[in-house]
Design a protein around this motif. Structure first.
Motif, mmCIF file in Angstrom:
data_model
loop_
_atom_site.group_PDB
_atom_site.id
_atom_site.type_symbol
_atom_site.label_atom_id
_atom_site.label_comp_id
_atom_site.label_asym_id
_atom_site.label_seq_id
_atom_site.Cartn_x
_atom_site.Cartn_y
_atom_site.Cartn_z
ATOM 1 N N CYS A 68 0.853 -1.189 0.000
ATOM 2 C CA CYS A 68 0.000 0.000 0.000
ATOM 3 C C CYS A 68 0.890 1.240 0.000
ATOM 4 O O CYS A 68 1.828 1.339 0.784
ATOM 5 C CB CYS A 68 -0.906 0.021 1.231
ATOM 6 S SG CYS A 68 -2.094 -1.316 1.272
ATOM 7 N N ASP A 70 -0.289 4.468 0.322
ATOM 8 C CA ASP A 70 -0.769 5.534 1.190
ATOM 9 C C ASP A 70 -1.842 4.984 2.136
ATOM 10 O O ASP A 70 -2.247 3.827 2.045
ATOM 11 C CB ASP A 70 -1.286 6.736 0.387
ATOM 12 C CG ASP A 70 -2.450 6.398 -0.531
ATOM 13 O OD1 ASP A 70 -3.128 5.371 -0.322
ATOM 14 O OD2 ASP A 70 -2.694 7.176 -1.470
ATOM 15 N N ARG A 72 -5.016 5.793 2.409
ATOM 16 C CA ARG A 72 -6.293 5.500 1.749
ATOM 17 C C ARG A 72 -6.292 4.095 1.157
ATOM 18 O O ARG A 72 -7.271 3.361 1.267
ATOM 19 C CB ARG A 72 -6.591 6.521 0.657
ATOM 20 C CG ARG A 72 -7.126 7.821 1.180
ATOM 21 C CD ARG A 72 -7.663 8.700 0.047
ATOM 22 N NE ARG A 72 -8.069 9.978 0.555
ATOM 23 C CZ ARG A 72 -9.279 10.230 1.051
ATOM 24 N NH1 ARG A 72 -10.187 9.297 1.093
ATOM 25 N NH2 ARG A 72 -9.572 11.433 1.505
ATOM 26 N N GLU A 73 -5.203 3.743 0.528
ATOM 27 C CA GLU A 73 -5.094 2.407 -0.053
ATOM 28 C C GLU A 73 -5.116 1.343 1.048
ATOM 29 O O GLU A 73 -5.763 0.309 0.920
ATOM 30 C CB GLU A 73 -3.791 2.323 -0.862
ATOM 31 C CG GLU A 73 -3.716 1.143 -1.781
ATOM 32 C CD GLU A 73 -2.448 1.162 -2.636
ATOM 33 O OE1 GLU A 73 -2.033 0.059 -3.028
ATOM 34 O OE2 GLU A 73 -1.892 2.250 -2.900
ATOM 35 N N ALA A 75 -6.600 1.617 3.920
ATOM 36 C CA ALA A 75 -7.981 1.553 4.422
ATOM 37 C C ALA A 75 -8.824 0.632 3.551
ATOM 38 O O ALA A 75 -9.603 -0.188 4.064
ATOM 39 C CB ALA A 75 -8.590 2.955 4.450
ATOM 40 N N ASP A 76 -8.683 0.746 2.233
ATOM 41 C CA ASP A 76 -9.446 -0.117 1.326
ATOM 42 C C ASP A 76 -9.071 -1.580 1.492
ATOM 43 O O ASP A 76 -9.936 -2.456 1.501
ATOM 44 C CB ASP A 76 -9.241 0.318 -0.128
ATOM 45 C CG ASP A 76 -10.022 1.568 -0.476
ATOM 46 O OD1 ASP A 76 -10.999 1.884 0.248
ATOM 47 O OD2 ASP A 76 -9.666 2.239 -1.462
ATOM 48 N N VAL A 93 -15.775 2.188 4.720
ATOM 49 C CA VAL A 93 -14.742 3.167 5.043
ATOM 50 C C VAL A 93 -15.354 4.540 4.834
ATOM 51 O O VAL A 93 -15.857 4.850 3.757
ATOM 52 C CB VAL A 93 -13.500 3.001 4.137
ATOM 53 C CG1 VAL A 93 -12.469 4.081 4.440
ATOM 54 C CG2 VAL A 93 -12.897 1.619 4.304
ATOM 55 N N TRP A 96 -13.534 10.397 6.371
ATOM 56 C CA TRP A 96 -12.136 10.779 6.192
ATOM 57 C C TRP A 96 -11.914 12.193 6.708
ATOM 58 O O TRP A 96 -12.740 13.077 6.507
ATOM 59 C CB TRP A 96 -11.756 10.725 4.710
ATOM 60 C CG TRP A 96 -11.403 9.347 4.251
ATOM 61 C CD1 TRP A 96 -12.213 8.474 3.604
ATOM 62 C CD2 TRP A 96 -10.151 8.683 4.425
ATOM 63 N NE1 TRP A 96 -11.545 7.306 3.360
ATOM 64 C CE2 TRP A 96 -10.277 7.405 3.856
ATOM 65 C CE3 TRP A 96 -8.939 9.041 5.000
ATOM 66 C CZ2 TRP A 96 -9.229 6.480 3.846
ATOM 67 C CZ3 TRP A 96 -7.903 8.121 4.991
ATOM 68 C CH2 TRP A 96 -8.050 6.858 4.424
ATOM 69 N N GLY A 100 -6.675 13.607 5.312
ATOM 70 C CA GLY A 100 -6.546 12.247 4.790
ATOM 71 C C GLY A 100 -5.743 11.322 5.682
ATOM 72 O O GLY A 100 -5.280 10.275 5.249
ATOM 73 N N ASP A 101 -5.626 11.696 6.965
ATOM 74 C CA ASP A 101 -4.848 10.878 7.889
ATOM 75 C C ASP A 101 -5.706 10.163 8.928
ATOM 76 O O ASP A 101 -5.193 9.565 9.870
ATOM 77 C CB ASP A 101 -3.786 11.732 8.586
ATOM 78 C CG ASP A 101 -4.393 12.796 9.485
ATOM 79 O OD1 ASP A 101 -5.593 13.070 9.368
ATOM 80 O OD2 ASP A 101 -3.638 13.367 10.303
ATOM 81 N N PHE A 103 -9.686 7.966 9.362
ATOM 82 C CA PHE A 103 -10.927 7.463 8.789
ATOM 83 C C PHE A 103 -11.622 6.544 9.782
ATOM 84 O O PHE A 103 -11.052 6.165 10.799
ATOM 85 C CB PHE A 103 -10.665 6.725 7.462
ATOM 86 C CG PHE A 103 -9.938 5.411 7.621
ATOM 87 C CD1 PHE A 103 -10.631 4.222 7.762
ATOM 88 C CD2 PHE A 103 -8.546 5.368 7.617
ATOM 89 C CE1 PHE A 103 -9.965 3.009 7.906
ATOM 90 C CE2 PHE A 103 -7.870 4.166 7.750
ATOM 91 C CZ PHE A 103 -8.580 2.988 7.896
#
Length: 180
Positions: A68, A70, A72-73, A75-76, A93, A96, A100-101, A103
């Motif tokens: 991953c 980042d 976000r990736e 989290a997915d 998810v 946010w 973006g830090d 979620f």
């Protein structure tokens, strides 16, 4: 002569129920062993952390996901692959932060709480705190220092269970002293 069961059903469902009941027995024993809910929460988190540190190797071997790049990736992957693989559910998810830090993982149903009602006088018990520890331990092993906590819990009357993850920093690979 042993008796064979005519129980026709999904063996995964039976295993899930056994897991849920076993986890319930573990939490009940911790409640007997420790004086207050905060100590039980701490023990559940510690157990989860130790599981997360170990389970990440199994996850990486079985999931066939790449690295991953980042948060976000990550989290997915956590929601769509890890939770599905180990708990049989896919949390949403959401929420946010602007940076973006941070979620939230929203769980409509939590298999750990399937047969559970919190006993009176235990409003501070985070029954599923083990999940926070697992997430924290697993992410630490892939160089992500995160803070993980429960924000909402269906056991406490909320509509959903919400686990909040906040990225703190990327950890550097530590090389043992004497090795380069």
């Amino acid at each position: 002569m042993s008796r064979q069961s005519n129980r026709a059903g999904d063996p995964r469902k039976v295993n899930g129920e056994l897991f849920t009941l076993t986890y319930g027995a573990l939490v009940a024993q911790l409640m007997k062993d420790y004086e207050n809910d905060e100590q039980v929460n701490k023990q559940l988190d510690r157990m989860g952390y130790n599981m997360g540190v170990r389970i990440i190797e199994d996850f990486l071997a079985r999931a066939n996901t790449g690295r991953c790049h980042d948060f976000r990736e990550a989290a997915d992957v956590i929601a769509k692959v890890a939770f599905k693989m180990y708990l049989g559910l896919t949390p949403v998810v959401s929420n946010w932060s602007a940076a973006g830090d941070e979620f939230s993982l929203l769980l409509e149903s939590n298999p750990l709480t399937e047969f559970v009602e919190l006993p009176p006088g235990h409003a501070n018990l985070n029954y599923s705190a083990i999940l926070c520890g697992v997430l924290r331990g697993a992410l630490e092993m892939v160089q992500m220092d995160v803070d993980v906590k429960f924000v909402q819990d269906t056991l406490k009357g909320d509509n959903v269970t919400e686990i909040r993850l906040k990225f703190i920093k990327r950890l550097e690979d530590a090389v043992p002293v004497g090795e380069d």
